[in-house]
Design a protein around this motif. Structure first.
Motif, PDB file in Angstrom:
ATOM      1  N   ILE A  87       0.010  14.041   3.175  1.00 20.35           N
ATOM      2  CA  ILE A  87      -0.486  13.718   4.373  1.00 20.35           C
ATOM      3  C   ILE A  87      -0.598  12.418   4.724  1.00 20.35           C
ATOM      4  N   ILE A  88      -1.138  11.615   3.891  1.00 23.33           N
ATOM      5  CA  ILE A  88      -1.236  10.110   4.210  1.00 23.33           C
ATOM      6  C   ILE A  88       0.006   9.570   4.197  1.00 23.33           C
ATOM      7  N   GLU A  89       1.148   9.837   3.400  1.00 24.69           N
ATOM      8  CA  GLU A  89       2.218   9.309   3.492  1.00 24.69           C
ATOM      9  C   GLU A  89       3.055   9.729   4.913  1.00 24.69           C
ATOM     10  N   GLN A  90       2.751  10.931   5.388  1.00 23.70           N
ATOM     11  CA  GLN A  90       3.443  11.230   6.940  1.00 23.70           C
ATOM     12  C   GLN A  90       2.706  10.473   7.903  1.00 23.70           C
ATOM     13  N   MET A 108       0.732  -1.361  -0.025  1.00 17.06           N
ATOM     14  CA  MET A 108      -0.021   0.047   0.002  1.00 17.06           C
ATOM     15  C   MET A 108       0.940   1.327  -0.090  1.00 17.06           C
ATOM     16  N   LYS A 109       1.716   1.251   0.847  1.00  7.77           N
ATOM     17  CA  LYS A 109       2.771   2.219   0.944  1.00  7.77           C
ATOM     18  C   LYS A 109       3.509   2.680  -0.437  1.00  7.77           C
ATOM     19  N   LYS A 110       3.943   1.597  -1.189  1.00  7.63           N
ATOM     20  CA  LYS A 110       4.422   1.805  -2.326  1.00  7.63           C
ATOM     21  C   LYS A 110       3.714   2.350  -3.503  1.00  7.63           C
ATOM     22  N   VAL A 111       2.531   1.984  -3.358  1.00 10.80           N
ATOM     23  CA  VAL A 111       1.330   2.381  -4.361  1.00 10.80           C
ATOM     24  C   VAL A 111       1.174   3.844  -4.097  1.00 10.80           C
ATOM     25  N   ILE A 112       1.020   4.488  -2.827  1.00 11.88           N
ATOM     26  CA  ILE A 112       0.857   5.654  -2.596  1.00 11.88           C
ATOM     27  C   ILE A 112       1.908   6.459  -2.925  1.00 11.88           C
ATOM     28  N   ARG A 113       3.241   5.922  -2.838  1.00 14.31           N
ATOM     29  CA  ARG A 113       4.406   6.642  -3.007  1.00 14.31           C
ATOM     30  C   ARG A 113       4.576   6.809  -4.588  1.00 14.31           C
ATOM     31  N   LYS A 114       4.277   5.844  -5.284  1.00 15.94           N
ATOM     32  CA  LYS A 114       4.427   6.056  -6.711  1.00 15.94           C
ATOM     33  C   LYS A 114       3.093   6.991  -7.148  1.00 15.94           C
ATOM     34  N   ILE A 115       2.120   7.035  -6.739  1.00 19.67           N
ATOM     35  CA  ILE A 115       1.052   7.931  -7.142  1.00 19.67           C
ATOM     36  C   ILE A 115       1.430   9.399  -6.783  1.00 19.67           C
ATOM     37  N   MET A 146       1.241   7.330   7.601  1.00 17.56           N
ATOM     38  CA  MET A 146       1.659   6.093   7.507  1.00 17.56           C
ATOM     39  C   MET A 146       3.144   5.876   8.012  1.00 17.56           C
ATOM     40  N   GLN A 147       3.875   6.945   7.753  1.00 12.85           N
ATOM     41  CA  GLN A 147       5.575   6.964   8.192  1.00 12.85           C
ATOM     42  C   GLN A 147       5.500   7.052   9.868  1.00 12.85           C
ATOM     43  N   GLU A 148       4.620   7.927  10.354  1.00 12.16           N
ATOM     44  CA  GLU A 148       4.482   8.107  11.995  1.00 12.16           C
ATOM     45  C   GLU A 148       4.025   7.103  12.636  1.00 12.16           C
ATOM     46  N   GLU A 149       3.064   6.138  11.914  1.00  9.60           N
ATOM     47  CA  GLU A 149       2.624   4.865  12.665  1.00  9.60           C
ATOM     48  C   GLU A 149       3.835   3.928  12.677  1.00  9.60           C
ATOM     49  N   ASP A 150       4.792   3.989  11.744  1.00 11.46           N
ATOM     50  CA  ASP A 150       6.018   2.907  11.850  1.00 11.46           C
ATOM     51  C   ASP A 150       6.859   3.304  12.922  1.00 11.46           C
ATOM     52  N   THR A 151       6.945   4.599  13.198  1.00 15.86           N
ATOM     53  CA  THR A 151       8.109   5.192  14.143  1.00 15.86           C
ATOM     54  C   THR A 151       7.662   5.527  15.504  1.00 15.86           C
ATOM     55  N   GLU A 152       6.576   5.056  15.957  1.00 12.83           N
ATOM     56  CA  GLU A 152       5.932   5.308  17.185  1.00 12.83           C
ATOM     57  C   GLU A 152       6.686   4.868  18.199  1.00 12.83           C
ATOM     58  N   PRO A 153       7.253   5.461  19.472  1.00 12.77           N
ATOM     59  CA  PRO A 153       7.997   4.876  20.614  1.00 12.77           C
ATOM     60  C   PRO A 153       7.415   3.717  21.121  1.00 12.77           C
ATOM     61  N   LYS A 154       8.315   2.919  21.534  1.00 11.46           N
ATOM     62  CA  LYS A 154       7.691   1.556  22.231  1.00 11.46           C
ATOM     63  C   LYS A 154       7.331   1.817  23.380  1.00 11.46           C
ATOM     64  N   ALA A 155       7.639   2.571  24.358  1.00 10.04           N
ATOM     65  CA  ALA A 155       7.284   2.873  25.692  1.00 10.04           C
ATOM     66  C   ALA A 155       7.532   4.332  26.091  1.00 10.04           C
ATOM     67  N   GLU A 156       6.566   4.829  26.970  1.00 10.57           N
ATOM     68  CA  GLU A 156       7.150   6.179  27.202  1.00 10.57           C
ATOM     69  C   GLU A 156       7.038   6.096  28.872  1.00 10.57           C
TER      70      GLU A 156
END
Length: 64
Positions: A39-42, A1-8, A44-54
């Motif tokens: 906005i969608i790319e950002q 899904m990320k690749k498709v959005i990035r290509k578009i 999706m990117q932020e979901e991947d880099t969420e901190p494990k624990a705070e």
């Protein structure tokens, strides 16, 4: 899904930067699509880099 959005997104940016004449409405639609895809790319990117624990701020207060 990320690749498709990035290509578009890349394809829309190429069309926006190309020296071609398009109607004003088509250009404005493409700009809105580019912003939305960015906005969608950002998100999706932020979901991947969420901190494990705070840590909570008051967690050290119990140790004193």
């Amino acid at each position: 899904m990320k690749k498709v959005i990035r290509k578009i997104s890349q394809a829309v940016q190429v069309v926006l930067l190309a020296p071609i004449k398009l109607p004003a409405k088509a250009m404005s639609v493409l700009k809105y699509i580019a912003v939305g895809l960015g906005i969608i790319e950002q998100v999706m990117q932020e979901e991947d880099t969420e901190p494990k624990a705070e840590r909570k701020e008051g967690s050290d207060a119990d140790d004193e």
